[in-house]
Write a protein that holds these residues in place. Structure first.
Motif, PDB file in Angstrom:
ATOM      1  N   PRO A 112      13.023  -1.270 -38.511  1.00  0.00           N
ATOM      2  CA  PRO A 112      14.282  -0.871 -37.880  1.00  0.00           C
ATOM      3  C   PRO A 112      15.485  -1.358 -38.674  1.00  0.00           C
ATOM      4  CG  PRO A 112      13.302  -2.708 -36.699  1.00  0.00           C
ATOM      5  CD  PRO A 112      12.281  -2.241 -37.686  1.00  0.00           C
ATOM      6  N   THR A 113      16.502  -0.540 -38.724  1.00  0.00           N
ATOM      7  CA  THR A 113      17.715  -0.888 -39.480  1.00  0.00           C
ATOM      8  C   THR A 113      18.966  -0.958 -38.595  1.00  0.00           C
ATOM      9  OG1 THR A 113      18.096   1.453 -39.992  1.00  0.00           O
ATOM     10  CG2 THR A 113      16.831   0.151 -41.598  1.00  0.00           C
ATOM     11  N   GLN A 189      20.285   5.195 -22.212  1.00  0.00           N
ATOM     12  CA  GLN A 189      19.566   5.479 -23.450  1.00  0.00           C
ATOM     13  C   GLN A 189      19.876   4.474 -24.552  1.00  0.00           C
ATOM     14  OE1 GLN A 189      20.459   9.613 -24.283  1.00  0.00           O
ATOM     15  NE2 GLN A 189      18.985  10.330 -22.773  1.00  0.00           N
ATOM     16  N   ILE A 190      18.851   4.233 -25.361  1.00  0.00           N
ATOM     17  CA  ILE A 190      18.928   3.297 -26.485  1.00  0.00           C
ATOM     18  C   ILE A 190      18.337   3.991 -27.709  1.00  0.00           C
ATOM     19  CG2 ILE A 190      18.182   1.050 -27.375  1.00  0.00           C
ATOM     20  CD1 ILE A 190      17.700   0.258 -24.389  1.00  0.00           C
ATOM     21  N   TYR A 191      19.025   3.907 -28.840  1.00  0.00           N
ATOM     22  CA  TYR A 191      18.556   4.544 -30.073  1.00  0.00           C
ATOM     23  C   TYR A 191      18.238   3.464 -31.117  1.00  0.00           C
ATOM     24  CZ  TYR A 191      20.644   8.716 -27.978  1.00  0.00           C
ATOM     25  OH  TYR A 191      20.969   9.748 -27.129  1.00  0.00           O
ATOM     26  N   VAL A 192      17.055   3.554 -31.690  1.00  0.00           N
ATOM     27  CA  VAL A 192      16.673   2.619 -32.750  1.00  0.00           C
ATOM     28  C   VAL A 192      16.359   3.425 -34.010  1.00  0.00           C
ATOM     29  CG1 VAL A 192      15.160   0.746 -33.467  1.00  0.00           C
ATOM     30  CG2 VAL A 192      15.722   1.021 -31.038  1.00  0.00           C
ATOM     31  N   TYR A 193      17.062   3.097 -35.088  1.00  0.00           N
ATOM     32  CA  TYR A 193      16.929   3.823 -36.349  1.00  0.00           C
ATOM     33  C   TYR A 193      16.043   3.044 -37.305  1.00  0.00           C
ATOM     34  CZ  TYR A 193      20.914   6.431 -34.528  1.00  0.00           C
ATOM     35  OH  TYR A 193      21.740   7.199 -33.744  1.00  0.00           O
ATOM     36  N   ARG A 194      15.196   3.779 -38.026  1.00  0.00           N
ATOM     37  CA  ARG A 194      14.276   3.167 -38.981  1.00  0.00           C
ATOM     38  C   ARG A 194      14.715   3.456 -40.408  1.00  0.00           C
ATOM     39  NH1 ARG A 194       8.174   4.067 -36.876  1.00  0.00           N
ATOM     40  NH2 ARG A 194       8.024   4.867 -39.003  1.00  0.00           N
ATOM     41  N   GLY A 195      14.211   2.642 -41.328  1.00  0.00           N
ATOM     42  CA  GLY A 195      14.544   2.801 -42.734  1.00  0.00           C
ATOM     43  C   GLY A 195      14.027   4.085 -43.338  1.00  0.00           C
ATOM     44  N   ASP A 196      12.998   4.678 -42.737  1.00  0.00           N
ATOM     45  CA  ASP A 196      12.452   5.940 -43.248  1.00  0.00           C
ATOM     46  C   ASP A 196      13.118   7.146 -42.595  1.00  0.00           C
ATOM     47  OD1 ASP A 196      11.432   5.769 -40.707  1.00  0.00           O
ATOM     48  OD2 ASP A 196       9.336   5.638 -41.313  1.00  0.00           O
ATOM     49  N   ARG A 197      14.233   6.926 -41.917  1.00  0.00           N
ATOM     50  CA  ARG A 197      15.060   7.953 -41.279  1.00  0.00           C
ATOM     51  C   ARG A 197      14.470   8.495 -39.980  1.00  0.00           C
ATOM     52  NH1 ARG A 197      17.783  11.531 -46.212  1.00  0.00           N
ATOM     53  NH2 ARG A 197      18.642   9.728 -47.344  1.00  0.00           N
ATOM     54  N   TYR A 252      13.632  -3.214 -20.218  1.00  0.00           N
ATOM     55  CA  TYR A 252      12.398  -2.474 -20.513  1.00  0.00           C
ATOM     56  C   TYR A 252      12.761  -1.002 -20.691  1.00  0.00           C
ATOM     57  CZ  TYR A 252      10.208  -6.638 -18.474  1.00  0.00           C
ATOM     58  OH  TYR A 252       9.818  -7.928 -18.179  1.00  0.00           O
ATOM     59  N   ALA A 253      12.265  -0.378 -21.753  1.00  0.00           N
ATOM     60  CA  ALA A 253      12.568   1.027 -21.993  1.00  0.00           C
ATOM     61  C   ALA A 253      11.347   1.734 -22.578  1.00  0.00           C
ATOM     62  CB  ALA A 253      13.760   1.168 -22.929  1.00  0.00           C
ATOM     63  N   THR A 254      11.272   3.026 -22.376  1.00  0.00           N
ATOM     64  CA  THR A 254      10.134   3.839 -22.826  1.00  0.00           C
ATOM     65  C   THR A 254      10.607   4.947 -23.747  1.00  0.00           C
ATOM     66  OG1 THR A 254       8.974   3.403 -20.733  1.00  0.00           O
ATOM     67  CG2 THR A 254       8.206   5.279 -22.031  1.00  0.00           C
ATOM     68  N   LEU A 255       9.837   5.233 -24.783  1.00  0.00           N
ATOM     69  CA  LEU A 255      10.181   6.287 -25.736  1.00  0.00           C
ATOM     70  C   LEU A 255      10.291   7.633 -25.028  1.00  0.00           C
ATOM     71  CD1 LEU A 255      10.579   6.836 -28.835  1.00  0.00           C
ATOM     72  CD2 LEU A 255       8.165   7.529 -28.869  1.00  0.00           C
ATOM     73  N   SER A 256      11.448   8.281 -25.143  1.00  0.00           N
ATOM     74  CA  SER A 256      11.673   9.553 -24.470  1.00  0.00           C
ATOM     75  C   SER A 256      11.986  10.690 -25.442  1.00  0.00           C
ATOM     76  CB  SER A 256      12.810   9.428 -23.455  1.00  0.00           C
ATOM     77  OG  SER A 256      13.985   8.917 -24.057  1.00  0.00           O
ATOM     78  N   LYS A 257      12.273  10.355 -26.696  1.00  0.00           N
ATOM     79  CA  LYS A 257      12.517  11.373 -27.711  1.00  0.00           C
ATOM     80  C   LYS A 257      12.382  10.730 -29.079  1.00  0.00           C
ATOM     81  CE  LYS A 257      15.796  15.064 -28.910  1.00  0.00           C
ATOM     82  NZ  LYS A 257      17.115  15.690 -28.597  1.00  0.00           N
ATOM     83  N   LYS A 258      12.000  11.521 -30.054  1.00  0.00           N
ATOM     84  CA  LYS A 258      11.838  10.977 -31.410  1.00  0.00           C
ATOM     85  C   LYS A 258      12.233  12.006 -32.436  1.00  0.00           C
ATOM     86  CE  LYS A 258       7.021  12.449 -31.221  1.00  0.00           C
ATOM     87  NZ  LYS A 258       5.612  12.044 -31.069  1.00  0.00           N
ATOM     88  N   LYS A 259      12.683  11.522 -33.577  1.00  0.00           N
ATOM     89  CA  LYS A 259      12.988  12.370 -34.719  1.00  0.00           C
ATOM     90  C   LYS A 259      12.170  11.838 -35.887  1.00  0.00           C
ATOM     91  CE  LYS A 259      16.634  13.901 -37.843  1.00  0.00           C
ATOM     92  NZ  LYS A 259      18.082  13.802 -38.187  1.00  0.00           N
ATOM     93  N   VAL A 260      11.265  12.673 -36.384  1.00  0.00           N
ATOM     94  CA  VAL A 260      10.389  12.219 -37.475  1.00  0.00           C
ATOM     95  C   VAL A 260      10.534  13.096 -38.698  1.00  0.00           C
ATOM     96  CG1 VAL A 260       8.745  11.235 -35.863  1.00  0.00           C
ATOM     97  CG2 VAL A 260       8.470  13.586 -36.560  1.00  0.00           C
TER      98      VAL A 260
END
Length: 260
Positions: A112-113, A189-197, A252-260
């Motif tokens: 995560p970045t 909502q909470i957004y977590v960004y990764r180094g691989d975009r 506590y939060a659960t994954l509700s959407k993703k961008k891969v």
């Protein structure tokens, strides 16, 4: 900030070193690996006993039984759930986790970045934290008020299991990155960004305030059937002599959407 030691994989199996801010140890087989004790704000030494009750103790004065599940926050207030209560159910339909990185290079790129929480205006870089020789989870540098820390042996954001990120509620310079964490409620909502975009969007399912002496290790670090997120900071009464808070705020939060 201290916590209970999480796992190196998405399932978090093994032994647990549970405990309070002071690192009280207990062994739980089959749930977790050595888990760090409750999070501290990192602005000073561990709290000492004091006569003044914490906010959480006052809220529960006269209560005979703790709630059977983690509450939604908001007008319902922040109270701890029963120690054996599971994580709260997802607020919205969950989505399948991001496939686990299979190589060291992929894992390194997937760290995560940045974390963004629109409701409380959090837009912060994510560093890494780990445990010390006593099993206490470290905290981000106090020199940077807007820095969060990802526990490096918890799952990558969006992957199966509970990703753990902590941050200070305050420093000697004033409010810090998670100063308003207690304002979150179910559905935010909470957004977590990764180094691989890749981007993992989580939806808050519950929030609680607990004493560091009764930190819910299994609920925070235990195995999950999907991708979840835990945000941890301090709360409750501030002990000026010890420069530390008595409680933890846990989202506590659960994954509700993703961008891969």
């Amino acid at each position: 900030m201290t916590e209970q030691k999480p796992t190196r994989n998405k399932a978090l199996p093994g032994l647990l070193v549970a405990g309070s801010l002071a690192g009280v140890g207990a062994v739980m087989a089959g749930l977790l690996s050595l888990a760090p004790p409750p999070v501290d704000d990192g602005s000073g030494p561990n709290p000492v006993s004091m006569d003044e009750p914490s906010k959480i103790q006052m809220e529960n004065a006269g209560a005979f039984v703790l709630p059977p599940s983690v509450g939604p926050g908001g007008s319902a207030g922040l109270t701890p759930a029963r120690p054996e209560a599971p994580p709260p159910l997802a607020a919205v339909p969950a989505v399948a986790p991001i496939p686990a990185a299979k190589t060291k290079v992929a894992k390194a790129k997937g760290k995560p970045t940045r974390i963004k929480i629109p409701k409380i205006k959090v837009n912060a870089p994510v560093g890494q934290v780990t445990v010390d020789i006593k099993g206490n989870l470290g905290a981000p540098s106090l020199a940077k008020q807007n820095l969060t820390g990802w526990y490096r042996f918890s799952p990558l954001p969006g992957e199966n299991g509970p990703t753990v990120i902590n941050g200070h509620v305050s420093t000697r310079k004033g409010p810090a990155v998670f100063a308003r964490l207690s304002e979150l409620v179910k559905g935010d909502q909470i957004y977590v960004y990764r180094g691989d975009r890749k981007i993992a969007r989580y939806t808050v399912s519950g929030i609680e305030q607990v004493s560091k002496s009764t930190f819910p290790t299994a609920r925070v670090y235990g195995n999950t059937s999907g991708s979840q997120l835990r945000l941890i900071t301090c709360g409750g009464v501030f002990n000026r002599n010890a420069h530390s808070y008595k409680d933890n705020i846990i989202v506590y939060a659960t994954l509700s959407k993703k961008k891969v």
